[in-house]
Enzyme design. Structure first.
Site, PDB file in Angstrom:
ATOM      1  CG  HIS A 205      58.277  13.449  45.033  1.00  0.00           C
ATOM      2  ND1 HIS A 205      59.486  12.789  45.007  1.00  0.00           N
ATOM      3  CD2 HIS A 205      58.359  14.329  46.061  1.00  0.00           C
ATOM      4  CE1 HIS A 205      60.252  13.239  45.974  1.00  0.00           C
ATOM      5  NE2 HIS A 205      59.598  14.187  46.636  1.00  0.00           N
ATOM      6  NE  ARG A 206      62.927  16.625  45.292  1.00  0.00           N
ATOM      7  CZ  ARG A 206      63.288  16.872  46.541  1.00  0.00           C
ATOM      8  NH1 ARG A 206      62.720  17.858  47.200  1.00  0.00           N
ATOM      9  NH2 ARG A 206      64.220  16.151  47.119  1.00  0.00           N
TER      10      ARG A 206
END
Length: 360
Positions: A205-206
């Site tokens: 998700h970064r």
């Protein structure tokens, strides 16, 4: 001791860190209030943690919801400021590196409320990460810096933090993991998600992996190459979901995309995996205790102790498929080092430090 300790939580990573601290302070008779800012607000990202971890129901839920970093942080500051002005706690305790953490730190500092930061001193030295900014600002404002590892203490010392403010307490998230480890049922996870044979768990998700369409396409190509070797199961964070879907993540027959899972269900899935691919900080720590090979898809980590004392290695999108192949060939390790004080008693040590400070 009559004035209360105010705990600020708001996002999925905060809850397993806060649970053992709340319990340990409760045993010492310390009055407490728990605030949920609502930064993560749906059931799978927050509500399930209160059910599964035995956390007390929040005394206050600010309900700030999602938004840009600026809007979200500002909304949390407004809510926390009103609360702190009205109740004047003896101390504010914040956790980790999310927007709720830095927002509460700014409010507490300006209102002159003593501040304790659980998980202080972690550094990636990558200022493109919003979490790194949050970590640095929160540590700068904190009165008690509660560190999980020796490298964190070294970083704080190099930044000029007075030694008497720094305390090596261990990792309260590991307290929660060890307290629940018998509930992590890999066979049940396999059955519920139709997993047969070897499998990889991924959490991604970064911003550096999912925000830019070109990065998302490279990530998807790498994950498809991993899925050519073993089934890939991805409980997908809402952040970046649309971008990864547009890049074709869902199209490989061996990629199974799930909604975010509860704490126990997720760690049951991790416990049975042949390897984990992640860009999350907390997962690096959990796999270190569970002995699952972890490949962190980032150029750096603020948790290097998971590499020197655990099962974690850094990976790139280019070398990820080859590193997965190596993990699959080697199998799970039989023994591995575990960082000092990651022993299930960090919450008690944190409570000792907090109570000592309040009594002084």
């Amino acid at each position: 001791m009559t004035a209360h300790v105010l705990h600020i939580t708001g996002a999925r990573p905060n809850f397993p860190k806060a649970a053992p601290v709340l319990r340990a302070l409760s045993k010492r008779g310390v009055p407490q209030k728990l605030v949920h800012t609502g930064q993560h607000y749906d059931e799978r990202m927050s509500e399930v943690f209160f059910q599964e971890l035995g956390l007390p129901r929040p005394d206050i839920n600010l309900g700030v919801g999602s938004g840009t970093h600026g809007k979200q942080t500002a909304a949390i500051m407004v809510g926390v400021e009103e609360l702190v002005t009205e109740s004047r706690p003896a101390m504010i305790v914040v956790y980790g590196d999310v927007n709720s953490t830095v927002a509460a730190a700014l409010v507490g500092s300006k209102l002159r409320i003593p501040l304790a930061h659980v998980e202080a001193g972690l550094r990636s030295f990558d200022m493109t990460m919003p979490e790194e900014v949050n970590r640095i600002v929160t540590d700068r404002l904190s009165d008690l810096l509660l560190a999980t590892s020796a490298d964190a203490i070294a970083h704080l010392g190099n930044e000029g933090v007075a030694a008497e403010r720094i305390h090596l307490v261990g990792n309260p998230m590991i307290d929660t993991l060890l307290a629940n480890i018998k509930r992590f049922d890999a066979a049940k996870a396999r059955a519920e998600h139709g997993i047969e044979g070897r499998y990889i768990v991924a959490t991604l998700h970064r911003p550096g992996n999912v925000d830019d369409p070109a990065d998302a396409r490279e990530l998807v190509a790498a994950m498809h190459a991993v899925a050519d070797q073993a089934q890939v199961v991805i409980p997908l964070h809402p952040r970046g979901r649309a971008g990864l879907a547009a890049a074709g993540l869902f199209t490989h027959p061996s990629v199974t995309v799930l909604d975010p899972l509860g704490y126990v269900e997720f760690l049951g899935l991790v416990r049975g995996a042949d390897a984990v691919v992640t860009d999350s900080g907390g997962v690096q720590e959990e796999t270190t205790i569970l002995g699952v090979p972890c490949l962190t898809l980032r150029p750096n980590t603020e948790r290097p102790v998971t590499i020197t004392h655990g099962t974690n290695r850094l990976a790139t999108r280019e070398n990820l498929p080859g590193m997965v192949a190596t993990c699959l060939a080697a199998g799970r390790p039989e023994t591995w080092p575990v960082p000092p004080l990651w022993d299930g008693h960090a919450g008690e040590r944190i409570a000792d430090v907090v109570v000592g400070h309040l009594e002084r």
